[in-house]
Design a protein around this motif. Sequence first.
Motif, PDB file in Angstrom:
ATOM      1  N   ASP A 174       7.646   9.821 -11.879  1.00 57.28           N
ATOM      2  CA  ASP A 174       7.441   8.378 -11.751  1.00 57.28           C
ATOM      3  C   ASP A 174       6.766   8.090 -10.412  1.00 57.28           C
ATOM      4  N   ARG A 175       5.778   7.194 -10.433  1.00 61.16           N
ATOM      5  CA  ARG A 175       5.166   6.746  -9.172  1.00 61.16           C
ATOM      6  C   ARG A 175       5.347   5.240  -9.041  1.00 61.16           C
ATOM      7  N   PHE A 176       5.944   4.844  -7.926  1.00 61.75           N
ATOM      8  CA  PHE A 176       6.171   3.433  -7.630  1.00 61.75           C
ATOM      9  C   PHE A 176       5.325   3.055  -6.417  1.00 61.75           C
ATOM     10  N   THR A 177       4.570   1.961  -6.544  1.00 64.92           N
ATOM     11  CA  THR A 177       3.654   1.518  -5.500  1.00 64.92           C
ATOM     12  C   THR A 177       3.831   0.033  -5.261  1.00 64.92           C
ATOM     13  N   PHE A 203      15.648  18.187  -6.392  1.00 62.61           N
ATOM     14  CA  PHE A 203      14.555  17.355  -5.895  1.00 62.61           C
ATOM     15  C   PHE A 203      14.741  15.910  -6.327  1.00 62.61           C
ATOM     16  N   LEU A 204      14.553  14.956  -5.383  1.00 61.65           N
ATOM     17  CA  LEU A 204      14.701  13.530  -5.667  1.00 61.65           C
ATOM     18  C   LEU A 204      13.366  12.788  -5.636  1.00 61.65           C
ATOM     19  N   PHE A 205      12.753  12.730  -4.462  1.00 61.36           N
ATOM     20  CA  PHE A 205      11.488  12.019  -4.334  1.00 61.36           C
ATOM     21  C   PHE A 205      10.677  12.607  -3.200  1.00 61.36           C
ATOM     22  N   LYS A 206       9.404  12.230  -3.143  1.00 59.72           N
ATOM     23  CA  LYS A 206       8.509  12.699  -2.092  1.00 59.72           C
ATOM     24  C   LYS A 206       7.435  11.654  -1.857  1.00 59.72           C
ATOM     25  N   ASP A 207       6.816  11.727  -0.687  1.00 56.97           N
ATOM     26  CA  ASP A 207       5.626  10.937  -0.434  1.00 56.97           C
ATOM     27  C   ASP A 207       4.476  11.520  -1.257  1.00 56.97           C
ATOM     28  N   GLY A 251       0.782  -1.224   0.000  1.00 54.57           N
ATOM     29  CA  GLY A 251       0.000   0.000   0.000  1.00 54.57           C
ATOM     30  C   GLY A 251       0.815   1.276   0.000  1.00 54.57           C
ATOM     31  N   GLN A 252       2.127   1.181   0.156  1.00 54.14           N
ATOM     32  CA  GLN A 252       2.979   2.375   0.194  1.00 54.14           C
ATOM     33  C   GLN A 252       3.400   2.776  -1.213  1.00 54.14           C
ATOM     34  N   ALA A 253       3.517   4.098  -1.441  1.00 57.68           N
ATOM     35  CA  ALA A 253       3.901   4.625  -2.745  1.00 57.68           C
ATOM     36  C   ALA A 253       4.900   5.761  -2.560  1.00 57.68           C
ATOM     37  N   VAL A 254       5.637   6.084  -3.640  1.00 57.71           N
ATOM     38  CA  VAL A 254       6.586   7.187  -3.610  1.00 57.71           C
ATOM     39  C   VAL A 254       6.635   7.807  -5.000  1.00 57.71           C
ATOM     40  N   ASP A 255       6.736   9.138  -5.070  1.00 63.17           N
ATOM     41  CA  ASP A 255       6.868   9.876  -6.324  1.00 63.17           C
ATOM     42  C   ASP A 255       8.330  10.239  -6.535  1.00 63.17           C
ATOM     43  N   VAL A 256       8.865   9.937  -7.711  1.00 57.82           N
ATOM     44  CA  VAL A 256      10.293  10.090  -7.989  1.00 57.82           C
ATOM     45  C   VAL A 256      10.489  10.946  -9.235  1.00 57.82           C
TER      46      VAL A 256
END
Length: 297
Positions: free
Chosen positions: A192-195, A229-233, A145-150
């Motif tokens: 990019d969104r990884f989930t 900027f690298l990634f964010k929630d 259920g966790q995701a991150v925007d890169v």
Amino acid sequence: MTQEPLRVYNCTWCGQASDGTDLSCPACGAEVDVQNVVSKSGWTELPGRRDMAKLQFGRSFCQVEGTYVPVADMNLAAGDRVYFSHHVLLWMDGQVKVSGMSMKGAWKRMLAGMPLIMTQAEGPGHIAFSRDAPGELIALPLSPGQAVDVREHLFLVATETVAYDWNMSGIWYNTKEGNETETHYPVGMMLDRFTSPQKPGLLLLHAAGNVFVRRLEPKQSILVKPTAFLFKDPQVRMQLHFERPGGTWRSWRSWGDRYIWLRLWGPGRVAVQSAFEPHEDNGRTIVNHSGATERSW
């Protein structure tokens, strides 16, 4: 006789639980029992990883080799798969099965300069990846259920349990000179969104210089250089921010000494890299832009 409970160690970087008997976290490779170094401004440096640190995902392992230009050396178990962009492949055993994995939205991805096809590899066997540039390898274990925007072009490799998607960044501005109008995307056209939808997964990124992470409180904001900027929630919001010295006859929309920032606000994590390219601003008049704030000083 009552059995004593096993030791439980929660990694200070990724939060994964282990017995703490290894020298590094088996999920992300961060050294065990190393105190977080947090600056007064709230930034936490990516914790150190020992050379040859070993990460486990499913029945497979990833060994992080080298510190200057790190390599992700994966020992894939039979049937385990990872996917990646073809240009980061360093070497592999002959028995590893490699095939293409097409992506959705091919036309928009081509316009944005993003890969149209990902490559996937299936074990058993060893396969290794490297960005061929100095920096840090970021291991992001993702819970179900966790995701991150890169930010684009930072992705190295991910396990098959991590789903990949992309969204428009929504960060842009137009400049104009004469009849020529140009659109700029300070953090790229796409994010990019990884989930990890159902099972735990592992995402590896490559960043330039050193990596720092800050956890923003609700409505707390920060300004960062867009290319740092690298990634964010996913719950962290972002928009443009323009600044310029006050007391000049020029508008912030024209060149002068304007500064273009990325404003992010919480709640959630934000990560930046210390080595970054300057944002290319052609100095022309800004005629339109996505949502933004502005300030003169």
